[in-house]
Design a protein around this motif. Sequence first.
Motif, short mmCIF file in Angstrom:
data_model
loop_
_atom_site.label_atom_id
_atom_site.label_comp_id
_atom_site.label_asym_id
_atom_site.label_seq_id
_atom_site.Cartn_x
_atom_site.Cartn_y
_atom_site.Cartn_z
N ASP A 74 0.86 -1.17 0.00
CA ASP A 74 0.00 0.00 0.00
C ASP A 74 0.90 1.23 0.00
N PRO A 75 1.06 1.89 -1.15
CA PRO A 75 2.03 2.99 -1.23
C PRO A 75 1.56 4.28 -0.59
N PHE A 76 0.27 4.35 -0.23
CA PHE A 76 -0.28 5.61 0.26
C PHE A 76 -0.33 5.71 1.78
N ILE A 93 -0.49 16.11 -5.08
CA ILE A 93 -1.12 15.20 -6.05
C ILE A 93 -0.06 14.55 -6.94
N ARG A 94 1.00 15.28 -7.26
CA ARG A 94 2.07 14.67 -8.04
C ARG A 94 2.73 13.54 -7.27
N SER A 141 -6.56 4.17 1.49
CA SER A 141 -5.41 4.96 1.95
C SER A 141 -5.24 6.22 1.12
N LEU A 142 -5.47 6.11 -0.19
CA LEU A 142 -5.40 7.29 -1.05
C LEU A 142 -6.47 8.30 -0.64
N ALA A 143 -7.66 7.82 -0.30
CA ALA A 143 -8.73 8.71 0.17
C ALA A 143 -8.33 9.42 1.46
N GLN A 144 -7.62 8.72 2.34
CA GLN A 144 -7.14 9.36 3.57
C GLN A 144 -6.20 10.52 3.26
N ALA A 164 -10.63 9.57 -4.92
CA ALA A 164 -9.47 8.67 -4.98
C ALA A 164 -9.60 7.72 -6.16
N GLN A 165 -10.79 7.18 -6.36
CA GLN A 165 -11.01 6.28 -7.49
C GLN A 165 -10.85 7.01 -8.82
#
Length: 209
Positions: A74-76, A93-94, A141-144, A164-165
């Motif tokens: 999980d990279p996020f 974001i980048r 995790s991206l959403a967090q 995130a999606q």
Amino acid sequence: MMVSKERPPISAEKRAQMLEKSLAVFVERGYVGASTDELAAAASVSKQTLYRAFGDKEGLFEALIRTECDRVYDPFAPLVEEMRDVESAEAAIRRLAEQSARLIMSQRVQQLRRLVIAEATRFPALGELYWERGFVRVSASLAQCLTVLDERRLLRVPQPALSAQQLAGMLLWIPSNRTMFAGIAQPMSAGELADVIDAGVAAFVRAHR
């Protein structure tokens, strides 16, 4: 009277070796095409050892997919705290976009996706497992990360799960599918991927100001 010798248990290292070597065979031959002879030879073990460890080819395949799902990185998750200090929305974001690309475009993840997609009908529980431990967990995790940016008012993200999606899809739909289906004939260059990321970052930030 002959006394049968009890065979020692198969070590965790030996099981891991068989799983690791089986991945290449299943990727190249598919589940149906991969024979137990090939799988055993790839791991430098006898078929009897393979059967003792996993029962049969189906047991080996299931163990492989479950192990790989547990390994999905999980990279996020490590970036949630980093989002509290990042200086700008564009930089944030980048960073997330580059992490997404690094994960999804890795050879191992692409191999696993091909296997799971090809055998999802035969092994529906494994397809669901990959979805939950891969897509759902990573997307959460991206959403967090996006929630932190919203709280800091760097971006407006009222629906972080949906955003995130959308971010992941916008960045990686073409690169990932092109790699999966035409990667050998039409490999995506680093420059092309960078262009996709640049455009995706700009569009996402513009939409969430």
